[in-house]
Design a protein around this motif. Structure first.
Motif, PDB file in Angstrom:
ATOM      1  N   GLN A  71      99.400  52.089  58.655  1.00  7.70           N
ATOM      2  CA  GLN A  71      98.723  50.942  59.281  1.00  7.70           C
ATOM      3  C   GLN A  71      98.248  51.223  60.695  1.00  7.70           C
ATOM      4  OE1 GLN A  71      97.813  49.439  56.455  1.00  7.70           O
ATOM      5  NE2 GLN A  71      97.614  47.764  57.873  1.00  7.70           N
ATOM      6  N   GLU A  72      99.064  51.832  61.514  1.00  6.97           N
ATOM      7  CA  GLU A  72      98.659  52.271  62.845  1.00  6.97           C
ATOM      8  C   GLU A  72      98.494  53.774  62.732  1.00  6.97           C
ATOM      9  OE1 GLU A  72      98.046  50.453  65.811  1.00  6.97           O
ATOM     10  OE2 GLU A  72      98.013  48.836  64.344  1.00  6.97           O
ATOM     11  N   THR A  73      97.270  54.245  62.838  1.00  2.00           N
ATOM     12  CA  THR A  73      96.982  55.637  62.505  1.00  2.00           C
ATOM     13  C   THR A  73      96.401  56.410  63.676  1.00  2.00           C
ATOM     14  OG1 THR A  73      96.028  57.042  60.805  1.00  2.00           O
ATOM     15  CG2 THR A  73      94.633  55.251  61.633  1.00  2.00           C
ATOM     16  N   ILE A  74      96.185  57.670  63.433  1.00  7.29           N
ATOM     17  CA  ILE A  74      95.550  58.565  64.387  1.00  7.29           C
ATOM     18  C   ILE A  74      94.369  59.216  63.669  1.00  7.29           C
ATOM     19  CG2 ILE A  74      95.847  60.760  65.591  1.00  7.29           C
ATOM     20  CD1 ILE A  74      98.621  59.890  66.325  1.00  7.29           C
ATOM     21  N   GLY A  90      93.430  54.678  71.408  1.00  5.76           N
ATOM     22  CA  GLY A  90      93.710  53.256  71.241  1.00  5.76           C
ATOM     23  C   GLY A  90      94.029  52.641  72.584  1.00  5.76           C
ATOM     24  N   ASP A  91      95.280  52.244  72.784  1.00  4.47           N
ATOM     25  CA  ASP A  91      95.733  51.621  74.021  1.00  4.47           C
ATOM     26  C   ASP A  91      96.237  52.698  74.973  1.00  4.47           C
ATOM     27  OD1 ASP A  91      96.892  50.182  76.057  1.00  4.47           O
ATOM     28  OD2 ASP A  91      98.282  49.075  74.785  1.00  4.47           O
ATOM     29  N   GLU A  92      95.450  52.970  76.021  1.00  8.19           N
ATOM     30  CA  GLU A  92      95.809  54.022  76.965  1.00  8.19           C
ATOM     31  C   GLU A  92      97.060  53.695  77.781  1.00  8.19           C
ATOM     32  OE1 GLU A  92      92.402  56.255  78.807  1.00  8.19           O
ATOM     33  OE2 GLU A  92      91.313  54.503  78.048  1.00  8.19           O
ATOM     34  N   MET A 108     102.995  62.579  68.113  1.00  7.49           N
ATOM     35  CA  MET A 108     101.737  62.159  68.721  1.00  7.49           C
ATOM     36  C   MET A 108     101.968  60.953  69.636  1.00  7.49           C
ATOM     37  SD  MET A 108      99.716  64.341  67.239  1.00  7.49           S
ATOM     38  CE  MET A 108      98.053  63.777  67.485  1.00  7.49           C
ATOM     39  N   SER A 109     101.297  60.942  70.763  1.00 10.92           N
ATOM     40  CA  SER A 109     101.395  59.835  71.703  1.00 10.92           C
ATOM     41  C   SER A 109     100.897  58.546  71.048  1.00 10.92           C
ATOM     42  CB  SER A 109     100.559  60.124  72.946  1.00 10.92           C
ATOM     43  OG  SER A 109     100.465  58.972  73.763  1.00 10.92           O
ATOM     44  N   ASN A 110     101.571  57.447  71.328  1.00  7.68           N
ATOM     45  CA  ASN A 110     101.137  56.149  70.814  1.00  7.68           C
ATOM     46  C   ASN A 110      99.822  55.692  71.436  1.00  7.68           C
ATOM     47  OD1 ASN A 110     103.297  56.020  69.080  1.00  7.68           O
ATOM     48  ND2 ASN A 110     104.532  54.735  70.415  1.00  7.68           N
ATOM     49  N   LYS A 111      99.361  56.360  72.477  1.00  6.44           N
ATOM     50  CA  LYS A 111      98.060  56.052  73.074  1.00  6.44           C
ATOM     51  C   LYS A 111      96.941  56.311  72.061  1.00  6.44           C
ATOM     52  CE  LYS A 111      99.412  57.507  77.780  1.00  6.44           C
ATOM     53  NZ  LYS A 111     100.175  56.498  78.223  1.00  6.44           N
ATOM     54  N   TYR A 112      97.199  57.196  71.109  1.00  9.09           N
ATOM     55  CA  TYR A 112      96.194  57.538  70.100  1.00  9.09           C
ATOM     56  C   TYR A 112      96.164  56.561  68.922  1.00  9.09           C
ATOM     57  CZ  TYR A 112      96.257  62.227  72.260  1.00  9.09           C
ATOM     58  OH  TYR A 112      96.189  63.289  73.118  1.00  9.09           O
ATOM     59  N   LEU A 113      97.149  55.691  68.806  1.00  5.89           N
ATOM     60  CA  LEU A 113      97.228  54.818  67.634  1.00  5.89           C
ATOM     61  C   LEU A 113      96.090  53.809  67.612  1.00  5.89           C
ATOM     62  CD1 LEU A 113     101.060  54.091  67.387  1.00  5.89           C
ATOM     63  CD2 LEU A 113      99.696  55.733  66.063  1.00  5.89           C
ATOM     64  N   ILE A 114      95.456  53.720  66.447  1.00  5.38           N
ATOM     65  CA  ILE A 114      94.408  52.717  66.206  1.00  5.38           C
ATOM     66  C   ILE A 114      94.692  52.083  64.847  1.00  5.38           C
ATOM     67  CG2 ILE A 114      92.665  53.914  67.604  1.00  5.38           C
ATOM     68  CD1 ILE A 114      91.440  54.955  64.957  1.00  5.38           C
ATOM     69  N   PRO A 115      94.156  50.891  64.600  1.00  3.60           N
ATOM     70  CA  PRO A 115      94.340  50.276  63.275  1.00  3.60           C
ATOM     71  C   PRO A 115      93.715  51.143  62.174  1.00  3.60           C
ATOM     72  CG  PRO A 115      93.592  48.650  64.865  1.00  3.60           C
ATOM     73  CD  PRO A 115      93.471  49.995  65.532  1.00  3.60           C
ATOM     74  N   TYR A 116      94.379  51.201  61.038  1.00  3.23           N
ATOM     75  CA  TYR A 116      93.928  51.989  59.892  1.00  3.23           C
ATOM     76  C   TYR A 116      92.508  51.597  59.468  1.00  3.23           C
ATOM     77  CZ  TYR A 116      94.222  54.256  55.285  1.00  3.23           C
ATOM     78  OH  TYR A 116      94.008  55.039  54.182  1.00  3.23           O
ATOM     79  N   GLU A 117      92.181  50.310  59.530  1.00  2.92           N
ATOM     80  CA  GLU A 117      90.842  49.850  59.131  1.00  2.92           C
ATOM     81  C   GLU A 117      89.768  50.488  60.007  1.00  2.92           C
ATOM     82  OE1 GLU A 117      93.389  47.581  59.861  1.00  2.92           O
ATOM     83  OE2 GLU A 117      93.939  47.477  57.750  1.00  2.92           O
ATOM     84  N   ILE A 118      90.066  50.634  61.297  1.00  2.82           N
ATOM     85  CA  ILE A 118      89.112  51.293  62.195  1.00  2.82           C
ATOM     86  C   ILE A 118      89.031  52.777  61.855  1.00  2.82           C
ATOM     87  CG2 ILE A 118      88.639  51.940  64.596  1.00  2.82           C
ATOM     88  CD1 ILE A 118      89.790  49.193  65.404  1.00  2.82           C
TER      89      ILE A 118
END
Length: 143
Positions: A71-74, A90-92, A108-118
């Motif tokens: 769901q929260e992907t890279i 995603g969220d810097e 991987m840093s959570n800064k890279y997480l984006i929604p899977y749909e995106i």
């Protein structure tokens, strides 16, 4: 260049999915129904890997995009010559890290997480146009 086919008047590049379960033997599948194929791979790997599993979407002579099936992907992009390597951001301001499996475990840093749909939108755009999606900020910085 003969790396594309025309479908409904849209240039669509010949892309395939590539992933590895055993660490040695790559599995390559022509894309027929991307979302269904990714769901099938997620189901196939859910009891093998404790971390989100990742696959590459490859367009020969252009490059590859890696996406985690969660769901929260890279989403990472590498040009065919590896001269350009970018990651969607995603969220810097986010902190922490998430473990993914992209042929090997990667923290991987959570800064890279984006929604899977995106992430799926990025992949579809790339297959259709061979270009990175402008709606997403791409960086070459490693956190």
């Amino acid at each position: 260049m003969e790396t594309y086919r025309v479908l409904k008047g849209v240039k669509m590049y010949k892309a395939y999915i590539e992933y590895c379960i055993d660490g040695y033997n790559d599995i390559k599948k022509e894309i027929t129904d991307l979302e269904q194929q990714l769901n099938n791979i997620k189901e196939e790997t859910k009891d093998i890997f404790t971390s989100p599993f990742g696959v590459d979407i490859v367009i020969d002579s252009i490059g590859r995009m890696s996406i985690g099936i969660t769901q929260e992907t890279i989403v990472c992009y590498k040009s065919d010559d590896f001269e350009i390597q970018l990651t969607a951001i995603g969220d810097e301001k986010s902190s922490g890290e998430t473990l993914f499996y992209f042929g090997d475990y990667s923290l991987m840093s959570n800064k890279y997480l984006i929604p899977y749909e995106i992430g799926l939108k990025i992949i579809h755009n790339w297959i259709d146009t061979g270009q990175l999606l402008d709606e997403v900020k791409w960086i070459d910085e490693i956190f």
